[in-house]
Design an enzyme around this catalytic site. Sequence first.
Site, PDB file in Angstrom:
ATOM      1  N   HIS A  47      -2.699  -0.803  -3.081  1.00 47.88           N
ATOM      2  CA  HIS A  47      -3.848  -0.030  -3.000  1.00 47.88           C
ATOM      3  C   HIS A  47      -3.649   1.312  -3.813  1.00 47.88           C
ATOM      4  O   HIS A  47      -2.881   2.058  -3.709  1.00 47.88           O
ATOM      5  CB  HIS A  47      -3.959   0.394  -1.546  1.00 47.88           C
ATOM      6  CG  HIS A  47      -4.147  -0.795  -0.558  1.00 47.88           C
ATOM      7  ND1 HIS A  47      -3.859  -0.898   0.545  1.00 47.88           N
ATOM      8  CD2 HIS A  47      -4.961  -2.110  -0.870  1.00 47.88           C
ATOM      9  CE1 HIS A  47      -4.067  -2.111   1.076  1.00 47.88           C
ATOM     10  NE2 HIS A  47      -4.686  -2.761   0.224  1.00 47.88           N
TER      11      HIS A  47
ATOM     12  N   ASP B  32      -4.449  -5.109   5.942  1.00 48.50           N
ATOM     13  CA  ASP B  32      -4.969  -5.735   4.875  1.00 48.50           C
ATOM     14  C   ASP B  32      -3.765  -6.835   4.383  1.00 48.50           C
ATOM     15  O   ASP B  32      -2.577  -6.583   4.395  1.00 48.50           O
ATOM     16  CB  ASP B  32      -5.140  -4.963   3.509  1.00 48.50           C
ATOM     17  CG  ASP B  32      -5.702  -5.642   2.588  1.00 48.50           C
ATOM     18  OD1 ASP B  32      -6.323  -6.648   2.688  1.00 48.50           O
ATOM     19  OD2 ASP B  32      -5.338  -5.410   1.362  1.00 48.50           O
TER      20      ASP B  32
ATOM     21  N   SER C 267       0.865  -1.255   0.080  1.00 51.89           N
ATOM     22  CA  SER C 267      -0.039   0.164  -0.132  1.00 51.89           C
ATOM     23  C   SER C 267       0.972   1.469  -0.098  1.00 51.89           C
ATOM     24  O   SER C 267       1.504   1.291  -0.982  1.00 51.89           O
ATOM     25  CB  SER C 267      -1.153  -0.032   1.206  1.00 51.89           C
ATOM     26  OG  SER C 267      -1.865   1.052   1.195  1.00 51.89           O
TER      27      SER C 267
END
Length: 197
Positions: free
Chosen positions: A47, A140, A20
């Site tokens: 992301h 995540d 991310s």
Amino acid sequence: MPQSDQRTTESFEVVAVATSAGGIHALTELLGGLDADFPLPVLVVQHLDPRHRTVLAGILDRRTTLDVKLAEQDETARPGTVYIAPPDRHLLVGADGTLSLSQSELVHFLRPSADLLFESVAGTYGARAVAVVLTGTGNDGAMGVDAVKSRGGTVIAQDPQTAEFRGMPEAAMGTGAVDFVLPLEEIPAVIRGLVDR
């Protein structure tokens, strides 16, 4: 047959990567350390802002000898190719390495979700999967690495001390499912070592 014996008879078939915040640099380092003849497909969840078209595949394609592209519905994952989850789409992999994109619900407020990618990789490849968690905020990937490990796969996390953002690698480590915690620059060599043995 004990799992440790089984591991030596099965070869890896896929590498799945989650990142991310700080991920472009981390992905450049990771993918840049894998040769053009790398024998597995690499599936990536980074992301991204769902409101904008992404240029990530183009950026990474210029910085690695691997082919890098946005994943497409129903294409078959090929060795030596990096497939990036498009913005606002979950990336999943099924039988025979067929990729699918989904707009199903957000997971932890995210789409694409590393957890969903890792869970699909675990279900499809079992012990033949390598999951890698790089820099990023949030958690995540943590549920997903648990799934990969429970099916006999191998899990690598970037050492949080070397990560621009520690949240994702620390969450993965918190599961107890991580096999290797490594500085970013050492991860490509370990992946190559796993794949080549």
